[in-house]
Design a protein around this motif. Structure first.
Motif, PDB file in Angstrom:
ATOM      1  N   GLY A   1      -2.685  -6.679 -12.340  1.00  0.00           N
ATOM      2  CA  GLY A   1      -1.846  -6.027 -11.344  1.00  0.00           C
ATOM      3  C   GLY A   1      -1.577  -6.928 -10.155  1.00  0.00           C
ATOM      4  O   GLY A   1      -1.518  -8.149 -10.269  1.00  0.00           O
TER       5      GLY A   1
ATOM      6  N   ALA B   1      -4.374  -0.621 -14.789  1.00  0.00           N
ATOM      7  CA  ALA B   1      -3.359  -1.667 -14.658  1.00  0.00           C
ATOM      8  C   ALA B   1      -3.014  -2.272 -16.014  1.00  0.00           C
ATOM      9  O   ALA B   1      -1.860  -2.644 -16.270  1.00  0.00           O
ATOM     10  CB  ALA B   1      -3.843  -2.755 -13.707  1.00  0.00           C
TER      11      ALA B   1
ATOM     12  N   GLU C   1      -0.085   0.357  -9.307  1.00  0.00           N
ATOM     13  CA  GLU C   1      -0.035  -0.672  -8.265  1.00  0.00           C
ATOM     14  C   GLU C   1      -0.234  -0.058  -6.888  1.00  0.00           C
ATOM     15  O   GLU C   1      -0.920  -0.626  -6.033  1.00  0.00           O
ATOM     16  CB  GLU C   1       1.293  -1.428  -8.321  1.00  0.00           C
ATOM     17  CG  GLU C   1       1.339  -2.590  -7.333  1.00  0.00           C
ATOM     18  CD  GLU C   1       2.621  -3.402  -7.408  1.00  0.00           C
ATOM     19  OE1 GLU C   1       2.799  -4.283  -6.545  1.00  0.00           O
ATOM     20  OE2 GLU C   1       3.439  -3.161  -8.317  1.00  0.00           O
TER      21      GLU C   1
END
Length: 414
Positions: free
Chosen positions: A155, A113, A126
């Motif tokens: 994220g 992320a 994601e």
């Protein structure tokens, strides 16, 4: 508004050894590197010897009491388990320890992320995070709702999506559509490349083996080089002109790792599958790593999962400059078509590597000996760009040319 403060996790690594030689200690060494890459610090480790993982608490109730003592003595703020935990294991460990509980998968996802830069990379990360959290809403709810920074908060965790299963399902559906659309565009790009078949060389290998260094050395791609796991995440493709004049595309893929989360394999399948459509697989290995043999196995296992087979494989044992001078070990990879050793950083063995690439590409070409009319001389540029010109003579009726050309272009010269 949520105020996010940076904090450094102080974690204890926890692993389960299911046999005397199962590599648990080495796996925890790698987990420690992952934690450091994610911004945490390892203050201790604990290994439980069991025939199999405890289904409810991962390590068993007796070891939990020992772990409580470690947590207090070392002032740890969390633990990281070396395997992917089930929702029940997450919940039971958090209730028993009253501390932040993480696993290897969560740490890897957190690193991804933070490293994803392109739109495609961010979408894929994601999607992997949400799929992972979807099945663990109960176990993760308390730890992921703390927005004070630390591992596991990058994220979608910062958006508090974990509190609403319906929102997660809707978001996953949207991201899947985006990934499918990106995969379609990638497929169209492959079809377009097939019309002008520049050979593709996919660089694969364990994370931190030197793939980005190789790409930079060959193409001046200026990809980030760092002695860290997953220093680069987004795949990079660059045009490379070989000494013979032939052009090729070099693609740097995501680094593989032990226990690579299946969520990531699924989400990154469209980018990882670049290796599936390559003409040559260039497998880079960190020969200075004591665990390089297990790294080789993990790379081949991942390639098999992706359906990569029947490809010419070149294995390059990199970082020979880090070995001691008295090292006389001969590195081998029985599954590769060509094996060589050297150091991309110092340039040792690189010329031999390039020669092997040219040899493989010449094997997939056909020899042409024709006279091309002057009004059709543009064909010769095809040979210069995609093949190799051996000789070129200007005669009365046209240009007499000898050389090698990919089979796909043969009919244009006949």
């Amino acid at each position: 508004m949520y105020e996010i403060n940076e904090e450094q996790e102080r974690v204890i690594l926890v692993g389960v050894s299911e046999g005397s030689d199962d590599g648990t200690a080495e796996s925890l060494d790698e987990l420690q590197e992952l934690v450091a890459t994610a911004g945490g610090v390892t203050v201790g480790r604990l290994i439980q010897n069991r025939e199999k993982l405890h289904p409810g608490t991962y390590i068993g109730k007796g070891k939990i009491e020992e772990l409580k003592g470690y947590i207090s003595a070392l002032e740890a703020t969390g633990i990281v388990c070396d395997d992917e935990l089930s929702p029940a294991q997450f919940k039971n460990l958090e209730e028993a320890l009253n501390i932040k509980v993480m696993d290897r998968t969560l740490v890897i996802l957190d690193i991804f992320a933070g490293r994803a830069l392109t739109r495609e990379g961010k979408i894929q990360v994601e999607l992997a995070q949400l799929k992972y959290r979807q099945a663990r809403l109960v176990g993760l709810r308390s730890s992921l709702s703390r927005l004070g920074g630390g591992i596991g908060t990058r994220g979608p965790g910062e958006k508090k999506l974990e509190i609403d299963r319906r929102l997660i399902n809707n978001r996953i559906a949207k991201l899947k559509r985006d990934v499918d659309e990106l995969a379609m565009h990638r497929g169209l790009a492959r079809e377009k490349r097939s019309l002008n078949p520049i050979p593709i060389i996919a660089i694969v290998g364990y994370t931190n083996a030197g793939k980005s260094t190789l790409l930079n050395s060959f193409t001046n791609a200026r990809v980030l080089e760092e002695d860290k796991l997953f220093a680069t995440l987004d795949p990079t493709t660059r045009n490379y002109k070989l000494p013979s004049g032939q052009e090729a595309l070099l693609t740097d893929t995501v680094g593989f790792i032990r226990k690579l989360p299946h969520h990531l394999i699924d989400a990154f399948r469209s980018t990882l599958e670049e290796a599936k459509y390559a003409d040559i697989i260039l497998h880079v290995i960190d020969s200075s790593n004591p665990q390089y043999e297990s790294h080789i196995e993990i790379v081949y296992e991942t390639l098999k999962k992706l359906g990569v087979n029947d490809k010419k494989i070149i294995t390059f044992f990199n970082k020979q400059d880090k070995l001691s001078n008295d090292c006389s070990y001969i590195f081998k990879d029985e599954r590769a078509d060509y094996t060589m050793s050297g150091s991309i950083k110092t340039g040792a063995g690189v010329n031999e590597l390039i020669s092997v690439i040219e040899r493989i590409l010449s094997e997939r070409a056909v020899f042409i000996d024709v006279t091309v009319p002057y009004n059709d001389a543009g064909k010769i540029q095809l040979m210069r760009q995609y093949g190799q010109v051996i000789s070129e003579e200007y005669e009365e009726n046209g240009i007499h040319i000898k050389g090698n050309i990919p089979k796909e272009f043969e009919r244009r010269f006949t």
